[in-house]
Design a protein around this motif. Sequence first.
Motif, PDB file in Angstrom:
ATOM      1  N   ALA A 204      -3.288 -13.723   2.692  1.00 61.94           N
ATOM      2  CA  ALA A 204      -3.861 -12.679   1.980  1.00 61.94           C
ATOM      3  C   ALA A 204      -4.204 -11.420   3.103  1.00 61.94           C
ATOM      4  CB  ALA A 204      -5.299 -12.907   1.387  1.00 61.94           C
ATOM      5  N   ARG A 205      -3.680 -10.148   2.595  1.00 65.02           N
ATOM      6  CA  ARG A 205      -3.751  -9.206   3.595  1.00 65.02           C
ATOM      7  C   ARG A 205      -4.214  -7.608   2.872  1.00 65.02           C
ATOM      8  NH1 ARG A 205       1.609  -9.533   7.081  1.00 65.02           N
ATOM      9  NH2 ARG A 205       1.878 -11.669   7.389  1.00 65.02           N
ATOM     10  N   VAL A 206      -4.624  -6.768   3.612  1.00 64.69           N
ATOM     11  CA  VAL A 206      -4.987  -5.478   3.268  1.00 64.69           C
ATOM     12  C   VAL A 206      -3.760  -4.991   2.965  1.00 64.69           C
ATOM     13  CG1 VAL A 206      -6.242  -3.339   3.881  1.00 64.69           C
ATOM     14  CG2 VAL A 206      -7.287  -5.501   4.493  1.00 64.69           C
ATOM     15  N   PRO A 207      -3.623  -4.294   1.697  1.00 66.28           N
ATOM     16  CA  PRO A 207      -2.326  -3.521   1.359  1.00 66.28           C
ATOM     17  C   PRO A 207      -1.855  -2.529   2.135  1.00 66.28           C
ATOM     18  CG  PRO A 207      -4.104  -2.974  -0.062  1.00 66.28           C
ATOM     19  CD  PRO A 207      -4.637  -4.079   0.575  1.00 66.28           C
ATOM     20  N   THR A 208      -0.711  -2.205   2.720  1.00 69.76           N
ATOM     21  CA  THR A 208      -0.345  -0.924   3.424  1.00 69.76           C
ATOM     22  C   THR A 208      -0.479   0.369   2.457  1.00 69.76           C
ATOM     23  OG1 THR A 208       1.961  -1.360   2.670  1.00 69.76           O
ATOM     24  CG2 THR A 208       1.133  -2.417   4.481  1.00 69.76           C
ATOM     25  N   GLN A 209      -0.151   1.368   2.926  1.00 73.67           N
ATOM     26  CA  GLN A 209      -0.144   2.360   2.152  1.00 73.67           C
ATOM     27  C   GLN A 209       0.808   2.423   1.103  1.00 73.67           C
ATOM     28  OE1 GLN A 209      -1.146   6.358   4.216  1.00 73.67           O
ATOM     29  NE2 GLN A 209      -0.833   4.957   6.255  1.00 73.67           N
ATOM     30  N   GLU A 210       1.991   2.021   1.418  1.00 72.06           N
ATOM     31  CA  GLU A 210       2.980   1.904   0.511  1.00 72.06           C
ATOM     32  C   GLU A 210       2.854   0.824  -0.723  1.00 72.06           C
ATOM     33  OE1 GLU A 210       8.019   1.346   0.593  1.00 72.06           O
ATOM     34  OE2 GLU A 210       6.695  -0.276   1.427  1.00 72.06           O
ATOM     35  N   GLN A 211       2.468  -0.280  -0.350  1.00 70.71           N
ATOM     36  CA  GLN A 211       1.902  -1.150  -1.281  1.00 70.71           C
ATOM     37  C   GLN A 211       1.006  -0.713  -2.124  1.00 70.71           C
ATOM     38  OE1 GLN A 211       0.901  -4.311   1.436  1.00 70.71           O
ATOM     39  NE2 GLN A 211       3.049  -4.650   1.735  1.00 70.71           N
ATOM     40  N   THR A 213       0.152   2.285  -2.998  1.00 69.05           N
ATOM     41  CA  THR A 213       0.713   3.588  -3.918  1.00 69.05           C
ATOM     42  C   THR A 213       1.684   2.703  -5.047  1.00 69.05           C
ATOM     43  OG1 THR A 213       0.298   4.924  -1.847  1.00 69.05           O
ATOM     44  CG2 THR A 213       1.961   5.613  -4.014  1.00 69.05           C
ATOM     45  N   ILE A 214       2.690   2.307  -4.473  1.00 68.53           N
ATOM     46  CA  ILE A 214       3.702   1.578  -5.544  1.00 68.53           C
ATOM     47  C   ILE A 214       2.996   0.579  -6.423  1.00 68.53           C
ATOM     48  CG2 ILE A 214       5.719   0.340  -5.812  1.00 68.53           C
ATOM     49  CD1 ILE A 214       6.836   1.586  -3.271  1.00 68.53           C
ATOM     50  N   LEU A 215       2.050  -0.044  -6.069  1.00 67.97           N
ATOM     51  CA  LEU A 215       1.560  -0.972  -6.968  1.00 67.97           C
ATOM     52  C   LEU A 215       0.267  -0.673  -7.822  1.00 67.97           C
ATOM     53  CD1 LEU A 215       1.850  -4.379  -4.564  1.00 67.97           C
ATOM     54  CD2 LEU A 215       3.344  -3.836  -6.643  1.00 67.97           C
ATOM     55  N   GLN A 216       0.005   0.739  -7.341  1.00 65.52           N
ATOM     56  CA  GLN A 216      -1.103   1.402  -8.207  1.00 65.52           C
ATOM     57  C   GLN A 216      -2.340   0.298  -8.248  1.00 65.52           C
ATOM     58  OE1 GLN A 216       0.215   2.623 -12.244  1.00 65.52           O
ATOM     59  NE2 GLN A 216       2.251   3.196 -11.295  1.00 65.52           N
ATOM     60  N   LEU A 217      -2.791  -0.103  -6.890  1.00 62.15           N
ATOM     61  CA  LEU A 217      -3.859  -0.734  -6.688  1.00 62.15           C
ATOM     62  C   LEU A 217      -5.094  -0.003  -6.983  1.00 62.15           C
ATOM     63  CD1 LEU A 217      -2.786  -2.557  -3.465  1.00 62.15           C
ATOM     64  CD2 LEU A 217      -2.771  -3.493  -5.840  1.00 62.15           C
ATOM     65  N   PRO A 218      -6.328  -0.624  -7.558  1.00 59.70           N
ATOM     66  CA  PRO A 218      -7.314   0.110  -7.746  1.00 59.70           C
ATOM     67  C   PRO A 218      -8.523   0.184  -6.620  1.00 59.70           C
ATOM     68  CG  PRO A 218      -7.510  -2.262  -8.657  1.00 59.70           C
ATOM     69  CD  PRO A 218      -6.264  -2.186  -7.933  1.00 59.70           C
ATOM     70  N   GLY A 219      -8.241  -0.399  -5.672  1.00 58.32           N
ATOM     71  CA  GLY A 219      -9.406  -0.531  -4.709  1.00 58.32           C
ATOM     72  C   GLY A 219      -8.886  -1.302  -3.492  1.00 58.32           C
ATOM     73  N   SER A 220      -9.805  -1.605  -2.822  1.00 53.79           N
ATOM     74  CA  SER A 220      -9.483  -2.239  -1.236  1.00 53.79           C
ATOM     75  C   SER A 220      -9.349  -3.602  -1.487  1.00 53.79           C
ATOM     76  CB  SER A 220     -10.569  -1.780  -0.309  1.00 53.79           C
ATOM     77  OG  SER A 220     -11.973  -2.411  -0.926  1.00 53.79           O
ATOM     78  N   LEU A 221      -8.962  -4.201  -2.723  1.00 57.88           N
ATOM     79  CA  LEU A 221      -8.998  -5.692  -2.748  1.00 57.88           C
ATOM     80  C   LEU A 221      -7.428  -6.041  -2.070  1.00 57.88           C
ATOM     81  CD1 LEU A 221      -9.623  -6.037  -6.557  1.00 57.88           C
ATOM     82  CD2 LEU A 221     -11.054  -6.759  -4.571  1.00 57.88           C
TER      83      LEU A 221
END
Length: 259
Positions: A204-211, A213-221
């Motif tokens: 489990a990791r903190v998403p990169t900027q690319e991840q 943006t592309i995955l349209q993540l809602p927050g810091s999960l």
Amino acid sequence: MTVPRTDAAAFDRRALHERIAADVRDEIMSGELAPGARLPSTSQLKARFDASSATVQKALQLLKDEGLAVGRAGSAVTVREHRQRTLRPAAYMAPAEAGGSYRWLTEVAEGGTKPRSTLLEVAEVVPPTDVAGVLELADGGTAVVRRQLLSLDGEPVELVASYYPVGIAEGTAITRRRRICGGTPALLSDLGFPPRLSVDRVSARVPTQEQYTILQLPGSLPVLRTLRVVYSDDELPIEATVMVKSGHLYELQYEFTPV
């Protein structure tokens, strides 16, 4: 279980609305709150967490933004239908039948959703260090990467980057920017490199900027990152794939047979 606010605050430095969302999210993910079920009411959550109405509403909004819950202000909030998905990695390893689609597409479609794979890039690159290590590449060695975005019902759900040793991929459909009929497991088998063993490393990791943006993540999960290495005969590594998906929407199911 209700944790007194003073005790929770002493160990958990997150804002109270984030802690409330975390506890309710866990109940959704575990199935205690099933799809379509009503979430606890605002008054129930206020009493349970010793929180204000505004704090509870912020917590519920987080869950809505994450796609786990639906509902308007003043109405009951419910768990979103068919949101959480269980993936079975072992089901995708075998080559597809002749002329068939890649197994991920057929397996997911059986669940009533519309899967789509979008090819983003095909190139010869120097892979990440962990990928280079499992592929047993020399320092600075290159591999052919195929990057794609997987979507379900029009929503981006997973970033996939598959790396192949140049000696295996060169001159084959792996190096061409187009879909491979049946997927690479079928192609590798046709090339004389049948998949024999798949090893996953999941973190489990903190998403990169690319991840993000592309995955349209809602927050810091966090995201789930899987490094899958596929071996052929004689323990030859033939493919290393990095898969990144939203951690709060998926669980991985691994099946084992006792030795």
